[in-house]
Scaffold this motif. Structure first.
Motif, PDB file in Angstrom:
ATOM      1  N   GLU A 213       0.837  -1.209   0.000  1.00  0.00           N
ATOM      2  CA  GLU A 213       0.000   0.000   0.000  1.00  0.00           C
ATOM      3  C   GLU A 213       0.871   1.259   0.000  1.00  0.00           C
ATOM      4  O   GLU A 213       0.581   2.235  -0.698  1.00  0.00           O
ATOM      5  N   ALA A 216       2.322   1.840  -3.466  1.00  0.00           N
ATOM      6  CA  ALA A 216       1.328   2.390  -4.395  1.00  0.00           C
ATOM      7  C   ALA A 216       1.134   3.888  -4.149  1.00  0.00           C
ATOM      8  O   ALA A 216       0.977   4.674  -5.088  1.00  0.00           O
ATOM      9  N   ALA A 217       1.183   4.286  -2.880  1.00  0.00           N
ATOM     10  CA  ALA A 217       0.987   5.696  -2.550  1.00  0.00           C
ATOM     11  C   ALA A 217       2.182   6.553  -2.949  1.00  0.00           C
ATOM     12  O   ALA A 217       2.028   7.750  -3.233  1.00  0.00           O
ATOM     13  N   GLN A 219       4.517   5.674  -5.491  1.00  0.00           N
ATOM     14  CA  GLN A 219       5.126   5.082  -6.684  1.00  0.00           C
ATOM     15  C   GLN A 219       5.823   6.103  -7.567  1.00  0.00           C
ATOM     16  O   GLN A 219       6.686   5.747  -8.376  1.00  0.00           O
ATOM     17  N   LEU A 235      -0.208  -6.940  -6.388  1.00  0.00           N
ATOM     18  CA  LEU A 235      -0.149  -5.493  -6.573  1.00  0.00           C
ATOM     19  C   LEU A 235      -0.276  -5.131  -8.047  1.00  0.00           C
ATOM     20  O   LEU A 235      -0.982  -4.178  -8.405  1.00  0.00           O
ATOM     21  N   SER A 238      -3.848  -5.235  -9.026  1.00  0.00           N
ATOM     22  CA  SER A 238      -4.784  -4.433  -8.233  1.00  0.00           C
ATOM     23  C   SER A 238      -5.292  -3.204  -8.963  1.00  0.00           C
ATOM     24  O   SER A 238      -6.295  -2.607  -8.549  1.00  0.00           O
ATOM     25  N   GLY A 239      -4.603  -2.789 -10.010  1.00  0.00           N
ATOM     26  CA  GLY A 239      -4.989  -1.563 -10.702  1.00  0.00           C
ATOM     27  C   GLY A 239      -4.518  -0.295 -10.016  1.00  0.00           C
ATOM     28  O   GLY A 239      -4.853   0.811 -10.452  1.00  0.00           O
ATOM     29  N   ARG A 240      -3.717  -0.430  -8.943  1.00  0.00           N
ATOM     30  CA  ARG A 240      -3.260   0.746  -8.194  1.00  0.00           C
ATOM     31  C   ARG A 240      -1.960   1.326  -8.740  1.00  0.00           C
ATOM     32  O   ARG A 240      -1.544   2.405  -8.313  1.00  0.00           O
ATOM     33  N   LEU A 241      -1.299   0.620  -9.661  1.00  0.00           N
ATOM     34  CA  LEU A 241      -0.024   1.087 -10.191  1.00  0.00           C
ATOM     35  C   LEU A 241      -0.206   1.715 -11.572  1.00  0.00           C
ATOM     36  O   LEU A 241      -0.986   1.216 -12.388  1.00  0.00           O
ATOM     37  N   ARG A 242       0.554   2.776 -11.819  1.00  0.00           N
ATOM     38  CA  ARG A 242       0.502   3.405 -13.139  1.00  0.00           C
ATOM     39  C   ARG A 242       1.127   2.493 -14.197  1.00  0.00           C
ATOM     40  O   ARG A 242       0.742   2.535 -15.363  1.00  0.00           O
TER      41      ARG A 242
END
Length: 530
Positions: A213, A216-217, A219, A235, A238-242
């Motif tokens: 987490e 991701a915050a 990155q 991860l 998850s779709g949280r990474l560019r």
């Protein structure tokens, strides 16, 4: 009337049949069992599987989550077990700690459930740059340490003092630094060669899920994450990474976690056997793989596409608690990691002209990052390190200090070593005394900074104070200045006995470079200067 009795009899028969059927169903329903489990925190993602376990077997697991290292310390402690089972990402630390605590009893029954290696997730551009520099195109822990030292790799890693993923990564890097290919021994960690690697450690957490987490915050400022393969795959999904991270399996090996289930209370053996049989069954292994992205323990179970990459070399975990304790002590607190400064006291007497000064300059080029060997990548100068060079002859000729923030800083330092200002005399102990006066000021002005001195000379002391006088003056220094160690390098015709005695008086030691390259001597000292 007869028809009514017949109907009543038929209803009664149906009711009896229904009750028998219900009784039969009730008999087939498993007896509910609740097991208390001390578990690694990353196993929280197993909840959907454990819900199915309860429905299918009647076994409920009451999970008490901890960091794996914290759990190992609790299990190995004097308080006894408060749980029926333990389910850890690895039991290696627990078993090692138990043995170190004097426990010679029988080990708990343990069964491996699944696997996941601790690897490096890198942004694609970062991985491509490192591959281009690697001779075989395969990235190693040494390559990662080198990039961390020069500031081009900024990574997240869980705290090895609490987590298995962090400890496994630390063991992997330290094993690569030792270069033996075997389990780490105390001699392999007698010197700290991981400071360059730590220079790139920009994100820390006590749990791998929190680490993901945090990455991701942040990155935008980080380009790598060291954790379990399963966490990296999750991860990426998850779709949280560019952009997804490329998973790098270091070619010099990695530590594999096998998630053993340990029986702590022998009275729960029957439930344990049922639990293990269910978890290791092929349908459940497939479910675990699909939902947690960990590798099945059974090699016959077909791997999903992301898990078909070969793991590569598995590294040995240390079999000596002193090794682990030293690694964790050197790691320190990443939130309060101390800055460090090395004072290089270099002989610029006339005997150093020619080949000898050329070798010294080549050595500083290597320490500045031009040594592509595995060992060179672990002992190079690293970002935010303060480096001071004092050139001496009949006294200190000049002094230059830089804090390494950019390549230009190292260029200025190398330019200083390139000076042709030599002196006819050699005042070893007066020059070292001057270095300690500087160290006393630095220790007072920067109380949290780690200081050390590296003294290199190719001749005998022929002017200024003698060794005995230096030792007497050193003993009168303030306590913080006396804590600064000197590491001496004997070169050319220097007096081995004096250099050894002088170094030991400060808590340091001597390295003899007369039968080998000056570069190798500096590299050995470099790993030990603390």
């Amino acid at each position: 009337m007869g028809a009514r009795r017949g109907l009543a009899g038929l209803v009664a028969l149906c009711l009896v049949s229904l009750l028998l059927a219900l009784a039969s169903c009730s008999d087939e329903r498993p007896e509910p069992v609740t097991l208390r489990v001390l578990a690694s925190s990353e196993l929280a993602d197993m909840k959907p599987v454990l819900d199915e376990l309860r429905r299918e077997t009647g076994i409920s697991l009451e999970m008490d989550y901890r960091g794996t290292v914290d759990a190992g310390n609790e299990l190995a402690g004097p308080g006894g077990h408060r749980h029926d089972l333990a389910w850890l990402s690895s039991d290696r630390y627990f078993l090692l700690r138990s043995r170190a605590n004097g426990d010679r009893g029988e080990k708990p029954l343990a069964t491996s459930i699944m696997r996941s290696p601790v690897v490096i997730g890198m942004r694609r551009g970062t991985a491509e740059r490192l591959r281009e520099k690697a001779p075989d195109g395969q990235i190693s822990w040494a390559d990662a340490a080198d990039a961390a030292a020069d500031g081009s790799l900024r990574f997240g890693m869980a705290d090895p003092r609490h987590t298995n993923s962090g400890l496994a990564a630390l063991v992997g890097v330290a094993t690569a630094a030792a270069g033996t290919g075997t389990a780490l021994r105390p001699d392999d960690v007698s010197c700290d060669r991981l400071r360059g690697f730590f220079a790139g450690h920009a994100l820390v957490s006590d749990a791998s899920a929190e680490l993901a987490e945090g990455f991701a915050a942040r990155q935008g400022e980080l380009n790598a994450l060291i954790t379990y393969e399963s966490e990296l795959l999750a991860l990426n999904n998850s779709g949280r990474l560019r952009e997804p991270l490329e998973i790098v399996y270091p070619r010099d090996g990695m530590v594999l976690s096998d998630y053993p289930l340990l029986l702590l209370d022998p009275a729960r053996r029957a439930a344990y056997d049922t639990l293990v049989e269910w978890l290791r069954s092929e349908p459940v292994q497939k479910r675990i793989m699909e939902r947690t992205l960990r590798r099945p323990i059974d090699p016959a179970v077909p791997r999903s596409a992301p898990l078909r990459e070969p793991v590569g070399n598995a590294l040995y975990f240390p079999d000596d608690q002193k090794v682990v304790d030293r690694l964790l002590a050197d790691y320190g607190d990443p939130e309060q990691r101390r800055s460090s400064q090395v004072i290089f006291l270099l002989d610029f007497s006339t005997s150093m002209r020619g080949k000898r000064i050329a070798q010294l300059r080549d050595t500083f080029d290597a320490l500045a990052g031009e040594d592509d060997s595995r060992s060179g990548k672990f002992v190079r100068f690293y970002r935010r390190e303060t480096l001071t060079v004092m050139r001496f002859g009949g006294g200190v000729l000049d002094r230059r200090s830089i804090t390494y923030e950019a390549p230009s800083d190292l260029d200025r330092l190398r330019g200083f070593v390139a000076s042709d200002d030599f002196d006819d005399a050699t005042a070893i102990w007066s020059s070292l005394d001057r270095a300690y006066r500087d160290a006393a000021v630095l220790a007072r002005e920067h109380p949290g900074r780690t200081l050390s001195i590296v003294l290199m000379t190719d001749g005998e002391n022929n002017t200024g104070m003698g060794l005995d006088a230096f030792i007497r003056r050193h003993a009168r220094l303030p306590r913080e200045a006396r804590a600064v160690r000197t590491y001496t390098i004997r070169y050319g015709e220097a007096d081995a006995g004096e250099l050894d005695r002088g170094a030991r008086a400060t808590g340091g030691r001597m390295v003899d470079a007369t039968g080998r390259s000056l570069k190798s001597a500096f590299k050995e000292i470099r790993g030990c200067a603390d």
